[in-house]
Write an enzyme that holds these catalytic residues in place. Sequence first.
Site: not given
Lengths: 309, 309
Positions: B105-107
């Site tokens: 998600g590369k949050r």
Amino acid sequence: MSFERLVEDIRKKQNPTVAGLDPKLDYIPDYIKDIAFDRYGRTLDGAAEALFQFNKGLIDSLCDIVPAVKPQAAYYEMYGWQGVRTLERTIAYAKEKGMFVITDGKRNDIGATMQAYAAAHLGVTDVAGESVAAFGADALTVNGYLGTDGIKPLLEICKADDKGIFVLVKTSNPSSGELQDRILDDGKTVYRTMGNMCEQWGSIDVGESGYSCVGAVVGATYSAQLGELRGALPHTFFLVPGYGAQGGGAADVAPAFDKMGRGAIINSSRGIMCAWKKEGCAPEEYADAARREAIRMRNEIMGFIGEII
Amino acid sequence: MSFERLVEDIRKKQNPTVAGLDPKLDYIPDYIKDIAFDRYGRTLDGAAEALFQFNKGLIDSLCDIVPAVKPQAAYYEMYGWQGVRTLERTIAYAKEKGMFVITDGKRNDIGATMQAYAAAHLGVTDVAGESVAAFGADALTVNGYLGTDGIKPLLEICKADDKGIFVLVKTSNPSSGELQDRILDDGKTVYRTMGNMCEQWGSIDVGESGYSCVGAVVGATYSAQLGELRGALPHTFFLVPGYGAQGGGAADVAPAFDKMGRGAIINSSRGIMCAWKKEGCAPEEYADAARREAIRMRNEIMGFIGEII
């Protein structure tokens, strides 16, 4: 084109602010939660329904005076796909009420994957020949750590469909300087370098106002950098978080604006959502309290910038 | 503790690879889509159902030989909240089958908001006294541009609940160098600086294998940097995308491993999902084709690293 719709509505309402919709259950009056939990139980469905009703009340109360809302994706994902459905419903409802919607997702990835994010949040998805808008916001916050090819798919949709992005440049949090304030070998900071990339990315689509489809996120908590970046990035519209609960005041955000009073929109989330708690008013008045706080905030900021031309 | 479960399963299966589940409709055989569209129409519901059935077939076919799956959030969000429901169902199904699940998600966000992302993807959400896991993955990819306070809420959950994160260090895309390869005033690159931050963040929770709960994303397309970082970051486990469709080969990823053959997991998404197209086999055999490609990939990589001890 680019942020023209937003710039124009800010001028019309003489209000350069955006209401952050980060609805934790704790912020929501009990009477709203009781109805939702009675119907759906103490479940993600129940929580998601309470979130939506809370947002709906805020949007109804703010839509004629506040030009935009900024739902923060994390607070919806926290309540599962049911919460994400509330994000979709919130975006649709705010747009129906004429508000500009900025989905705060800080998305980022390689080019092929950014195409999927761009379709998801700003564009349309092809489902076997049918074009469907999955979330359909007007703008999306993104993180530029991956460079140009992670931004390009967004630019195409911004230009074609009148949308915008805000790239993280100098964030409002205490440790933002650990990387962002570091000096590169050409003497420029990382945040300034990212800001310059925004100017370059935006050059494909500059609107009549002078601002492009590529904005920047710059925190209210770093007033000096706001001023520096306003001067250095004449075509980059700023989304400014950090006002209110995070400690930024109206004097701190004043440098974000250009001489015409344009160029920035200031976000308040907890300040507006939790105004009813701070006021100590009846919970049933939460939306009125939010409106009172939104007006107070508008007046405070407009006191520093005068008129938006 | 940290990535111990994953390290152990990689050793048991002698397979340091992860299958990326990025299911675009184009990748899915018609017979699966036909059933879903007959039932739900050419809608996001129909698309989301097709995605789930496709994933289910892949998981069934891979779970005894591949230790992990990596669903990419963008490809689910693209199909609306219905797609996000399929993400949740996919994670639950893969875990039921004993696989380690990395949500890609590369949050990233400020601390308070990262708490919400941490609860959403790795921990549990409090719904009026009930603890509910919203997505419940084992690990999450994140972007460290905001510095320590955007990472800290994740570390707490990693340590308490046996989860992990992978921080973007040197990404696989062509323009990753625009920022990541820039040299800071201490002579170090941005990616190396981010790598050093991973070592520091992970120091709170180093497992028996020597690896911590804070991993790094380093692209297969940058083999020299993989080797440099393997040497410099002895406690940081690597998630390596970019093998296969993006151009990285087994020789390119070999430097990601330590002398015991540990320290990294290599991702293939399109290579595995679309193996049936490349083979030209019957669409009904897509899951078998995925398994054949997963075995081919494992053998190719194991040919370079020998045995995982």
